[in-house]
Structure formats: structure tokens, C-alpha cells
Design a protein around this motif. Sequence first.
Motif, PDB file in Angstrom:
ATOM      1  N   THR A 193      -4.351   3.366  10.995  1.00 29.51           N
ATOM      2  CA  THR A 193      -4.431   4.775  11.368  1.00 29.51           C
ATOM      3  C   THR A 193      -3.684   5.637  10.355  1.00 29.51           C
ATOM      4  OG1 THR A 193      -4.468   4.119  13.685  1.00 29.51           O
ATOM      5  CG2 THR A 193      -4.027   6.431  13.215  1.00 29.51           C
ATOM      6  N   LEU A 194      -4.346   6.667   9.876  1.00 32.69           N
ATOM      7  CA  LEU A 194      -3.724   7.536   8.884  1.00 32.69           C
ATOM      8  C   LEU A 194      -2.596   8.346   9.511  1.00 32.69           C
ATOM      9  CD1 LEU A 194      -6.866   8.856   6.958  1.00 32.69           C
ATOM     10  CD2 LEU A 194      -5.416   6.880   6.433  1.00 32.69           C
ATOM     11  N   CYS A 195      -1.742   8.874   8.665  1.00 32.89           N
ATOM     12  CA  CYS A 195      -0.570   9.635   9.103  1.00 32.89           C
ATOM     13  C   CYS A 195      -0.958  10.697  10.130  1.00 32.89           C
ATOM     14  CB  CYS A 195       0.101  10.282   7.905  1.00 32.89           C
ATOM     15  SG  CYS A 195       1.499  11.343   8.339  1.00 32.89           S
ATOM     16  N   SER A 196      -0.274  10.693  11.265  1.00 33.29           N
ATOM     17  CA  SER A 196      -0.566  11.642  12.346  1.00 33.29           C
ATOM     18  C   SER A 196       0.446  12.776  12.412  1.00 33.29           C
ATOM     19  CB  SER A 196      -0.575  10.897  13.686  1.00 33.29           C
ATOM     20  OG  SER A 196       0.685  10.288  13.933  1.00 33.29           O
ATOM     21  N   ILE A 197       1.443  12.756  11.559  1.00 35.33           N
ATOM     22  CA  ILE A 197       2.459  13.815  11.585  1.00 35.33           C
ATOM     23  C   ILE A 197       2.019  15.014  10.755  1.00 35.33           C
ATOM     24  CG2 ILE A 197       4.804  14.411  10.856  1.00 35.33           C
ATOM     25  CD1 ILE A 197       5.719  11.695  11.759  1.00 35.33           C
ATOM     26  N   HIS A 198       1.517  14.762   9.552  1.00 28.80           N
ATOM     27  CA  HIS A 198       1.062  15.860   8.693  1.00 28.80           C
ATOM     28  C   HIS A 198      -0.358  16.247   9.086  1.00 28.80           C
ATOM     29  CE1 HIS A 198       4.309  14.129   6.123  1.00 28.80           C
ATOM     30  NE2 HIS A 198       4.598  15.429   6.037  1.00 28.80           N
ATOM     31  N   LYS A 199      -0.491  17.456   9.614  1.00 29.91           N
ATOM     32  CA  LYS A 199      -1.792  17.928  10.071  1.00 29.91           C
ATOM     33  C   LYS A 199      -2.119  19.293   9.443  1.00 29.91           C
ATOM     34  CE  LYS A 199      -1.898  15.473  14.465  1.00 29.91           C
ATOM     35  NZ  LYS A 199      -2.012  15.585  15.941  1.00 29.91           N
ATOM     36  N   GLN A 200      -3.379  19.439   9.078  1.00 32.70           N
ATOM     37  CA  GLN A 200      -3.841  20.714   8.527  1.00 32.70           C
ATOM     38  C   GLN A 200      -4.356  21.584   9.663  1.00 32.70           C
ATOM     39  OE1 GLN A 200      -6.080  21.259   4.578  1.00 32.70           O
ATOM     40  NE2 GLN A 200      -7.718  21.274   6.108  1.00 32.70           N
ATOM     41  N   ILE A 201      -3.760  22.763   9.836  1.00 29.59           N
ATOM     42  CA  ILE A 201      -4.105  23.656  10.942  1.00 29.59           C
ATOM     43  C   ILE A 201      -4.610  24.984  10.389  1.00 29.59           C
ATOM     44  CG2 ILE A 201      -3.187  24.907  12.940  1.00 29.59           C
ATOM     45  CD1 ILE A 201      -1.149  22.682  13.261  1.00 29.59           C
ATOM     46  N   SER A 243       4.627  10.085  -1.051  1.00 25.50           N
ATOM     47  CA  SER A 243       4.291   8.718  -0.621  1.00 25.50           C
ATOM     48  C   SER A 243       5.371   7.739  -1.057  1.00 25.50           C
ATOM     49  CB  SER A 243       2.946   8.300  -1.215  1.00 25.50           C
ATOM     50  OG  SER A 243       3.031   8.193  -2.637  1.00 25.50           O
ATOM     51  N   LYS A 244       5.301   6.551  -0.515  1.00 23.88           N
ATOM     52  CA  LYS A 244       6.142   5.430  -0.906  1.00 23.88           C
ATOM     53  C   LYS A 244       5.333   4.155  -0.680  1.00 23.88           C
ATOM     54  CE  LYS A 244       8.474   5.463   3.625  1.00 23.88           C
ATOM     55  NZ  LYS A 244       9.776   5.584   4.321  1.00 23.88           N
ATOM     56  N   VAL A 245       5.853   3.021  -1.111  1.00 26.11           N
ATOM     57  CA  VAL A 245       5.128   1.749  -1.024  1.00 26.11           C
ATOM     58  C   VAL A 245       5.669   0.940   0.148  1.00 26.11           C
ATOM     59  CG1 VAL A 245       4.581  -0.409  -2.215  1.00 26.11           C
ATOM     60  CG2 VAL A 245       4.661   1.739  -3.491  1.00 26.11           C
ATOM     61  N   ASP A 246       4.764   0.287   0.863  1.00 27.96           N
ATOM     62  CA  ASP A 246       5.147  -0.483   2.039  1.00 27.96           C
ATOM     63  C   ASP A 246       4.367  -1.795   2.062  1.00 27.96           C
ATOM     64  OD1 ASP A 246       6.363  -1.120   4.425  1.00 27.96           O
ATOM     65  OD2 ASP A 246       4.990   0.048   5.669  1.00 27.96           O
ATOM     66  N   TYR A 247       5.007  -2.858   2.620  1.00 30.54           N
ATOM     67  CA  TYR A 247       4.297  -4.112   2.861  1.00 30.54           C
ATOM     68  C   TYR A 247       3.375  -3.949   4.073  1.00 30.54           C
ATOM     69  CZ  TYR A 247       7.341  -6.901  -0.206  1.00 30.54           C
ATOM     70  OH  TYR A 247       8.003  -7.437  -1.282  1.00 30.54           O
ATOM     71  N   ARG A 304       0.849  -1.193   0.000  1.00 24.95           N
ATOM     72  CA  ARG A 304       0.000   0.000   0.000  1.00 24.95           C
ATOM     73  C   ARG A 304       0.878   1.233   0.000  1.00 24.95           C
ATOM     74  NH1 ARG A 304      -2.335  -0.446   6.237  1.00 24.95           N
ATOM     75  NH2 ARG A 304      -0.330  -0.109   7.303  1.00 24.95           N
ATOM     76  N   LYS A 305       0.270   2.358  -0.397  1.00 23.11           N
ATOM     77  CA  LYS A 305       0.985   3.622  -0.343  1.00 23.11           C
ATOM     78  C   LYS A 305       0.926   4.163   1.078  1.00 23.11           C
ATOM     79  CE  LYS A 305       0.630   5.231  -5.116  1.00 23.11           C
ATOM     80  NZ  LYS A 305       0.175   6.335  -6.007  1.00 23.11           N
ATOM     81  N   VAL A 306       2.067   4.622   1.558  1.00 23.10           N
ATOM     82  CA  VAL A 306       2.146   5.209   2.894  1.00 23.10           C
ATOM     83  C   VAL A 306       2.853   6.558   2.789  1.00 23.10           C
ATOM     84  CG1 VAL A 306       2.153   2.983   4.093  1.00 23.10           C
ATOM     85  CG2 VAL A 306       4.324   4.020   3.379  1.00 23.10           C
ATOM     86  N   CYS A 307       2.752   7.330   3.854  1.00 22.10           N
ATOM     87  CA  CYS A 307       3.428   8.624   3.899  1.00 22.10           C
ATOM     88  C   CYS A 307       4.932   8.429   3.786  1.00 22.10           C
ATOM     89  CB  CYS A 307       3.068   9.345   5.190  1.00 22.10           C
ATOM     90  SG  CYS A 307       3.970  10.895   5.441  1.00 22.10           S
TER      91      CYS A 307
END
Length: 795
Positions: free
Chosen positions: A641-649, A628-632, A611-614
Amino acid sequence: MMEIIHSRRIRFFLLSLAGTGLTLMVLFLIGNWLFPLPVDKLHQPPSTLVLDRHGEWLRAFTAPDDAWRIPIRAKDETSPLLRTAVLTYEDRWFYHHFGINPLSIVQAAIDNIKARRVVRGGSTITMQVTRMMEPKDRTVPHKLIEMFRALQLELVYSKDEILTLYFNMAPYGGNIIGSAAAARVYFNKPQHRLSLGEAALLAAIPNSPTRLRPDLHPKNARNAREKVLSRLLKFGKISEGEFQEASSEPIPTKRHLMPFKALHMTRLLKRRFPQNARIQSTLDAEIQELSERILQAHLAPLQREGISTGAVVVMDTRSREILAMVGSYDFFDRAGAGQVNGAIAPRSPGSALKPFIYALALDRGLTTPERLLNDVPVDYSGYSPVNYDGANRGYVTARDALAHSLNVPAVNLYAQLGNDGIYSFLKRAGISTLTQSKAHYGLSLILGGCEVTLLELTTLYAGLANFGEFAPYRLIRREGNRETRGRIATPRSRLATHPNKQLLSKEACFILTEMLTEVRRPDLPACFEASINLPKVAWKTGTSYGHRDAWSVGYTPEYTIGVWVGNFDGRGVPSLVGSEVAAPILFALFNALTTPATNRWFTRPYQVRTRKVCALSGMPLSVHCPASKVDYYIPSVSANTLCSIHKQIPVDSQTGTALCSHCQIGRTYRHVVFEEWSAEIATWLKRNGFAIQPIPPHNPDCSGVVAGHGPIIRSPSKDSEYHIRAGVPLAYQKILLEASVSNRTKQIFWFVDGALIFRGDSTEPVFLTPVAGTHRLTCVDDEGRSTTRTLVIKG
């Protein structure tokens, strides 16, 4: 009248003959009851013979009486040429009499009378077996006893069994008993490879083992062989050409040494199976010799650096059969304790156990290869792991953490696994050297704070290669007529698993295997074209504390190989590093063993997906992630859980402050994506100069409370007590107050018993002068979130 008399005489003769026969039978039965056949004397304690998996002799041990006595077990194990020579020379009517040949005895008696000395014995092969069973002087009474025993023997055993007994019991000079041992000692070959001349010589020697020993009396031996060959020619068993060729064969003038290979393994099997005359091991003689050569070639230059020895285990991945076991650099090296078997000696594994932490974490959804792991200083009740290079990286992917063998991320994963973690897994998987409780080892277990053997560690990696199915190693192919799983005899080295335990999922093992193939190989050329034919290997190294042990273990679908390098006295050497001294041996073995036909790789299980991940966090991609990059991952297991580092403020267009939902009303703002790091690592990153995008402070006019966790107090440690030392100024006993907060937090506040003692940036060091008593310590961030801890200071 004469006819009547003649008839009566015949009848009387027949009745007398029948009566005599019946009397002899009764006497025999009584004698058989009074003097039973001593069967135990037919089977003297044998030498122990250890074979490789193909039947090649590896080593023979003398019998308890120091004789070379290697029994054959059946007719088909005897050389046909030797059978023909013995039967023709010793007893042509062997298969037709009942143990006694009266004609032969009469002829021998006549020849002896004519010669006025004993020139012939007249004994059948059966009688010779009884004489070897109960050695006696050659007298008439003893000859009668031999006849009686021969009849007994014929009633109990078949002809082929009696002939086999003869070949096993016949003396061949010195301490050589039996034709199998004689063939090895005199001709250095197994029986089935005997030539005609060699078979004829072995047929002759038992008639006078001392006088006909070829190494002491070659002329006598040649003459005796000539008699056997002449008899074979006389009765048409060989042609004139075969006679001439066999007569011209040289007579052996020396004894050959018995095979003396795989000394650690063969001695181990002899101790493990002391009652077995033959032990067919799982070893492959060619792979064993190859492993010995490669180990010695790599260790020779290392000995100048104070590294004296090493050990190698080569295992068939699928069957767990041990194909090679090299216990030391040189078995005969007294200075280096060469007779110690390094394959079963418990040693500290260093980082070699780390892959199993990652396997468990993958299996329980705690991480994926590209997921970020924290690599900042951490304290677990006084235990603070440190990376090998002494540095921290702040954050690192699980893939890189394993590839660089980082200690801090591994210990963090160990702690997350909880009670059912690596300790219980290793026990279930068969590591027998974990003799202490889990508490005894603590979190340092995964960093080498325990002992393992190379044999068991290699077997452990074979479990990964078998997609999480763990089973014992095997040292022998069969015991008796049944397959037997090999186990080391000493309790500390015995695998405790039951066969075929599925302890990890196939999916987790495949993903881990792929992670283990990406470590930079010591033998890998810089040019890709030069490395395209090198085998793909999943592997890991380990270096114990103090540089006392260097390890490297790897696997492919075909082989699992373990290497240990070090000193048996535990002496540390700076150059004892797994990747530098053990890994080159590992890959030399893989390169030598792998062929195009065996250079295969594992098939990906169906449930392993990508899947594609951050690109930064390695978490499932959110709409705010810029790359993004690909991960097993493993569906229904790996976290979603979706990426918790990139947040829209929301950012106020006029003031530039961050707006929460309470203060957005009536304001003009824009949405900006920021990187918000967790409290676990944000402060460390900021303190150590990492470029972190600043997050605007929250609107100071807002009365709303921002959601999230409070500060993480890192010092003082939880549940720790401080003691004021007498005679030492308090200025030198101050306690460090340290907390970690999100990079959204701008200020923190420290309170002791409700009194404010500090206000400022979280990266600033704060020290508390100790005062005896129990205190309430509170850290509050600028959003009003707080964490409280009890601080005990004793005077």
C-alpha cells in the motif's frame, strides 16, 4: 616281549592321563554349572566422570560407596608404560597361560617354604582379578577357588579384557580403586601421560596398598618402585639410562584433588544421566573458564550495589551445543545462594521477548523496519501498556521502537497478530515455562509477564541466528555410541520442541537481525577507527518489573550468548537494568571469543529486497511523498500500500476550503499536498503539541459526504461497566469522553441517547455526569461520520 610290555605301559599311561583330564573337565563343567562366575562382582558401581567436548576432565563424583573408581573401557585407554610394568612385574607369561601358571605356583611354594613365611603368592593376573572379585584370606582352599575362578574367567573374557579388569579393580590405598583414579590422585594427570617412574610405582602399590601408599609411606613406596624398575631392566624392557632417570623421580607426598570445574553444569548432567559412568558434555573448558572470569570481574563491583549474582550461557550457534554454563557468581557463596543454577531458574524476561513479536510481524507483512508504528496511549479492555520511561512519542519506526524497547508499539503488534501470536509461537519454539493458558498471561506476556530460563531464552535467540529454524539445545555430545540431544531433567526446564522446526522465514529473521545490530553498544568507542575491529552482534536487553532481573542476549553466526544478572531471592535493585549491567558482560564475552577468523556475518537471503519508501511513513513511495529512504522488505509478503499520510487535496483558490469531487465543478482550485494523520493518533499529536500541517476544512456549501472512518472512541472503553459509588458526590464520579479523529476533522459532537451534550475541538476534555442505566453514546465528526458505543452505568 619287553617291547610289548613297554607299549602297554605307554598306552595305559596315556589312557590314564586322558581319563584324568576328562574327569577334571567334567568336574570343572559341573563346578561351573553349580558355581557360575559372579560377573556382576567384576563391575562395581563406578564414579561418574564428566568430560568437556575435547575429553578433558571437568569433574568426578565418588561412587556410591565413596570410592574413587574410574574404569577404563579398552586396552588403548591404558598407559603403555603401565601395561609393560605390570606384565613384567606381576605376570610375564600372562598372554600364554590359561589363568594358572603351575611353574610360578611351584616356585612361590618353594620360596615360601625356604622363608618360612609367605613371600610370594604365585598368582597370575587372572587369579588376582578373581581375588579382587571375591576377597578371601590367603589359604590353600581359597587358592584352589581362585584357580577355579581364573579358569572360568579365561573362558568368558579375552586376555585384554582381563587385563583391563585388573587395572579397573586394583586397590591403590584408601578409597582409590583402579589405575585411572590412582594416576589422577597421586600424579594429577591422566594415565597416558604417566612417566616411567610413575608407572612403575603404580605397578607396585596393589601388592600392599596400605603399606605402599606414597603419601603415607614414601620410603616403602620408593623401595617397591625400585623392585619394579629392576625387573624391567633385568628383562630388557628399559635401558640403564631410563632406569637411572626413573629411579630419581620424586615420590608423591600428597593426594591431589580430583578436577572440580563447571560445577552447575556437571551437577546438572549427573542428575540427568545418573546411570552413566562417563558423560562427555558439550562444554569447552577454556570457554567455561573464560566465562566464569568475565562474569566475576563484572559482578564484583556490582555487589556493592546489592546485586549479588548472575549467570551466563554460551552456545554454538549452528549446533546449539552449550559451550559454557555459569550458574552463579560463586558456587560456594551461601549468602547469595550460589548453588542455585541461574541458567535454568525461571525468571521474568522483561523486554527480552520483544524481538519475536517483530519477527512474526515481519513474517506476516504487518510491518517493515522503516514503517511507522503508533506510540500513543491505548486501552485494551482495561489494560494500558506504558513505555519504560513513561513517555509516548506519537509515532516511531519499527526499527526505533525495537531499538528503544518501547512497550506500546510492541503490544499493538501483539494485538494485531491475533490468536496465532507470540504465545503459540513460544510454545512451539520450546519455552517450557509457559505452563498457564494464553488468557492467563494476556497482552502483558510480551513485556515480561511470564517466566523463562536463560538456557531456553538463549536457545530461542539461536533460532533467529539459524534463520528461523528452531531446535533443542544440547548438553552432551554422546550417550553410549549415539548422538543425544541434551535436555534438562527437571520438567520446568525441558525444551519441548522437536528438532529443526522452521517457525519463521529466513527473510524475516535476517531483517530482524539487522534491526538488532543497530542498538547502541555499551562497549562501543565513540571513535569509529577504534571500533572497526569489534565484532558485529545482534542483541537485545530486558529488565523485569521492579528491577529484579537484568538480561542481555546476542548472537553471531558463531556464538549465541545469554546473560542474566540479579538476586536469587528476587530482591529488586534500581541499577538492575539490562543495558547497564548485563550488556557489558555480553560484549566482553563476544570480544574475547571472536577472532578475525570467526568474525563473519550472515548472508542475506535472496528474497530479502530493498525499496524506496516515504521518509516519513515508511510506506512504499507515492508521487506525493517529498522525500524517500531505503527499507528492507519481503516480496509478496510485505504490504505494498502506497503512503497514506501524504495526500493531494484540491483547495479552492478563493475560499481556501478543501474541495471534494462533488464541489469541484465550476470552481478554480489548486492541488496541495498535506500530511493527513489517521484517527488513531492525530488527536493525541495535536493535543501534545506536535507541529501538524493544518488541513483546510471541507467546503461548507457542499452536500457530498467525505469518505473515511468515523471517530475512534477511546473513553469509555468498549464493553466496560461503570458503577456509581454510594456516598460519593456525582461531581467526583464523572466519566471522561475521549475520541480520536483525523487531523482533517475540525469539530466533533457527542450525543447521549440522541441528545447533544458537547460540540467543539476533539482535544478538549469532555466529562459526563453518570446516570444509572444503559445509554447510547455517539460521537460524530464535522463530516457527518459517526461511531456509536453502548455505555452501561449501574447504580
